[in-house]
Design an enzyme around this catalytic site. Structure first.
Site, mmCIF file in Angstrom:
data_model
loop_
_atom_site.group_PDB
_atom_site.id
_atom_site.type_symbol
_atom_site.label_atom_id
_atom_site.label_comp_id
_atom_site.label_asym_id
_atom_site.label_seq_id
_atom_site.Cartn_x
_atom_site.Cartn_y
_atom_site.Cartn_z
ATOM 1 N N ALA A 1 1.077 -1.496 7.374
ATOM 2 C CA ALA A 1 0.787 -1.009 6.024
ATOM 3 C C ALA A 1 -0.313 -1.816 5.349
ATOM 4 O O ALA A 1 -0.326 -3.040 5.416
ATOM 5 C CB ALA A 1 2.054 -1.069 5.175
ATOM 6 N N HIS B 1 5.192 -2.290 -2.968
ATOM 7 C CA HIS B 1 4.335 -3.455 -2.756
ATOM 8 C C HIS B 1 2.865 -3.042 -2.610
ATOM 9 O O HIS B 1 1.986 -3.570 -3.285
ATOM 10 C CB HIS B 1 4.802 -4.222 -1.508
ATOM 11 N N GLU B 2 2.611 -2.092 -1.726
ATOM 12 C CA GLU B 2 1.211 -1.693 -1.462
ATOM 13 C C GLU B 2 0.549 -1.123 -2.711
ATOM 14 O O GLU B 2 -0.620 -1.388 -2.983
ATOM 15 C CB GLU B 2 1.151 -0.673 -0.312
ATOM 16 N N GLU C 1 -1.002 -10.775 -3.137
ATOM 17 C CA GLU C 1 0.260 -10.519 -2.439
ATOM 18 C C GLU C 1 1.442 -10.670 -3.397
ATOM 19 O O GLU C 1 2.439 -9.956 -3.306
ATOM 20 C CB GLU C 1 0.436 -11.475 -1.256
HETATM 21 ZN ZN LIG Z 1 0.346 -6.963 0.654
#
Ligand SMILES: [Zn+2]
Length: 603
Positions: free
Chosen positions: A345, A374-375, A402
């Site tokens: 991903a 998350h993405e 992140e």
């Molecule tokens: Zn990431």
């Protein structure tokens, strides 16, 4: 994760033997610097976009041609950036406004490897870096070298480490994988010398110092910051370590010492960096949450698009605009039937403005549902800083990108699932220990590992650790921070750091440690803003416009200001603080105290 070609955070090696441009007799002026940076912003935007386009096609349509085109576009981008980085030195003594100075400084540290000006040395470094990367990529261990079918690559090794409970097998595979790296040792030592030379030409004492200078504080002060953060979480890590060791000893017997380090091959992961796979061996009793999101997603026949739309609604509930129409037209959400793709991903911003995309092979699982949240965090971050000059279109430091995705994933709580109609009722808090244990095996277990990779590398780059001590110093640090040890001595005939991709691949690692710390600090601060009064691990910022505003205030700063300024927007402080982790895991911490009462802690 984000693709490598994104923005300027290039984690590839550079491949040019650039020479410094000839300097004129007159000193450069602020106007010259401005013109230079304008040119850098315009050119890198164009080249980064070309590289992203090539990268997208290469990863969603794997052929020899697409990968060659991708490599070429990348190389062009990196070469140009390397040339600019060296040119920037020209303005070291020019009096310029702060934003220009910041741009010049960022340019010098945009690449992780500086090539020496000497063309022969430059070429040598480039080829060594490429060889190291390739040696890892091709790395295989063959139980019987005469039988190719007995050879295992890292994916197969990872799978065995994940599922096997056979101590002998695990040890054999662990030792097997570590045979891929001794041949890298000599190259790595030469790589260190040459890349240090390049760093010196840019004005840094060595490559490690160049990496540390990305963090808006003196290199030594940054090292101390990391120590301070680690000291905050270390007591909790020790308890987790003691508990897991005790349970592994119940399973494997005396090979696991009662009060010494845990054998490196028994934690469900080849580097012992993520212990999630040993959860079945350490699972607390009666900790089943009482619902199974994977089953629910399947029963309801939610499509990948439905799942991403649900993730998008999380962000729009915070006040962010919906994703552009092109996101839905251009993303790859399903694994294609007719061609090879990279399923791992990732989130993309192909034109560095609003061509946002996700590349993922979505399955209806709890894990993928969380990963989507998350993405999308990357995508919303990318769009928030799109109006800044290209050099500032990135996260406040490399840990932030992140961390943002993970922060949002922490809000995927049972209460959130109730609100979006996935489950009827949130389980009562007595069920939380299992969930917290799983999360601790991932996030707490990772922290010492996230820290020690660069602790080792910084010492290597600075010369404090010499090639004769590469392996010894590696295991000293793994013992010191992780409390993990090999079952048999690992002498200097091995080169065990090389068995972890980021060392031969030359990708800095501290960002992952920072992301692990920051996400909890963000989560706590935003949860407070959202008025959450329950325990931190049950807080979700879903539907909180106030939290969304704070988040957007920070995201839209991009990399334009030092990261402590960005941190302040959310957390109200300029200091990173790991105490939020302790708050989050408080119930587990208390539970661990009971479990390890009277048992040895530490090693
Ligand atoms: Zn990431």
């Amino acid at each position: 994760m984000r693709p490598r070609t994104f923005g300027l955070a290039v984690s590839l090696f550079l491949a040019c033997a650039c020479t410094r441009t000839t300097s004129s007799d007159t000193a450069p002026t602020a106007a010259d610097a401005k013109k230079f940076i304008d040119d850098v912003n315009a050119t890198t935007l164009k080249l980064a976009t070309e590289a992203s386009q090539a990268g997208w096609v290469a990863e969603t349509y794997i052929t020899g041609d697409t990968s060659a085109l991708n490599a070429r576009a990348n190389q062009r981008f990196i070469d140009t950036l390397a040339r600019y980085a060296k040119d920037a030195v020209r303005f070291d003594h020019t009096d310029v406004p702060p934003d220009l100075r910041r741009s010049l400084d960022l340019l010098k540290v945009a690449l992780v490897m500086a090539t020496p000006s000497d063309p022969r040395e430059g070429e040598e470094l480039t080829s060594i870096a490429a060889n190291l990367d390739a040696a890892y990529g091709k790395g295989k261990w063959c139980e019987d070298p005469k039988k190719p079918e007995s050879c295992l690559d890292i994916n197969q090794i990872t799978e065995i480490m994940r599922v096997s409970r056979d101590e002998k097998k695990l040890r054999q595979v662990w030792e097997g994988w570590h045979t891929i790296s001794p041949s890298m040792r000599k190259d790595y030592a030469r790589f260190v010398d040459l890349s240090n030379k390049g760093a010196k030409e840019l004005g840094f004492p060595d490559t490690g110092a160049m990496w540390r200078s990305k963090y808006d504080m003196p290199a030594d002060a940054f090292t101390k910051e990391l120590d301070r953060l680690w000291d905050q979480v270390r007591p909790l890590y020790l308890k987790l370590h003691a508990y897991v060791r005790m349970k592994l000893r119940e399973k494997y017997g005396d090979v696991v010492p009662a009060n010494g380090p845990i054998p490196a091959h028994l934690l469900g992961n080849i580097w012992a960096q993520d212990w999630t796979n040993v959860y079945p061996l350490v699972a607390p009793k009666n900790s089943d949450p009482g619902y199974d999101l994977t089953a629910i997603l399947k029963n309801r026949k939610l499509t990948p698009v439905d799942m991403v739309k649900t993730g998008e609604r999380f962000y729009t509930s915070l006040g962010f605009s919906p994703l552009p129409q092109t996101f839905w037209e251009r993303s790859m959400l399903v694994k294609p039937r007719d061609r090879d793709v990279v399923c791992h991903a990732s989130a993309w911003d192909v034109d560095n403005v609003e061509d946002l995309r996700i590349k993922m092979c979505i399955e209806p699982t709890d894990e993928d549902f969380r990963t989507i949240h998350h993405e999308l965090g990357h995508n919303f971050y990318q769009r928030s800083y799109k109006d800044l000059p290209m050099l500032f279109r990135d996260s406040a430091n490399d840990g932030f990108h992140e961390a943002i995705g993970d922060t949002i994933a922490l809000s995927v709580t049972p209460e959130y699932l109730v609100k979006i109609g996935m489950i009827e009722k949130a389980p009562d808090s007595s069920r939380d220990i299992g969930l917290l244990m799983q999360r601790a095996l991932e996030k707490i277990a990772f922290l010492p590992f996230g820290l020690l990779i660069d602790q080792w590398r910084w010492k290597v780059f600075s010369g404090e650790v010499k090639p004769d001590d590469y392996n010894k110093s590696w295991w000293d640090l793994r013992l010191k921070y992780q409390g993990v040890a090999p079952v048999a001595a690992r002498s200097e005939e091995f080169f065990d750091p090389g068995a972890k991709y980021h060392v031969p691949g030359n990708v800095p690692y501290t960002r992952y440690f920072l992301a692990d710390i920051l996400q909890f600090q963000f989560h706590r601060a935003l949860s407070q803003t959202a008025g959450c009064t329950s325990m931190l691990h049950r807080c979700s910022i879903y539907q909180s416009a106030d939290a969304g505003k704070k988040l957007n205030d920070m995201l839209s700063m991009g990399l334009s200001q030092p990261w402590p300024e960005a941190l302040t927007k959310i957390a109200g402080t300029k200091q990173m603080d790991a105490s939020a982790i302790l708050d989050y895991f408080k119930p587990l911490d208390t539970w661990l105290d009971e479990q390890i009462k009277g048992k040895p802690v530490g090693w």
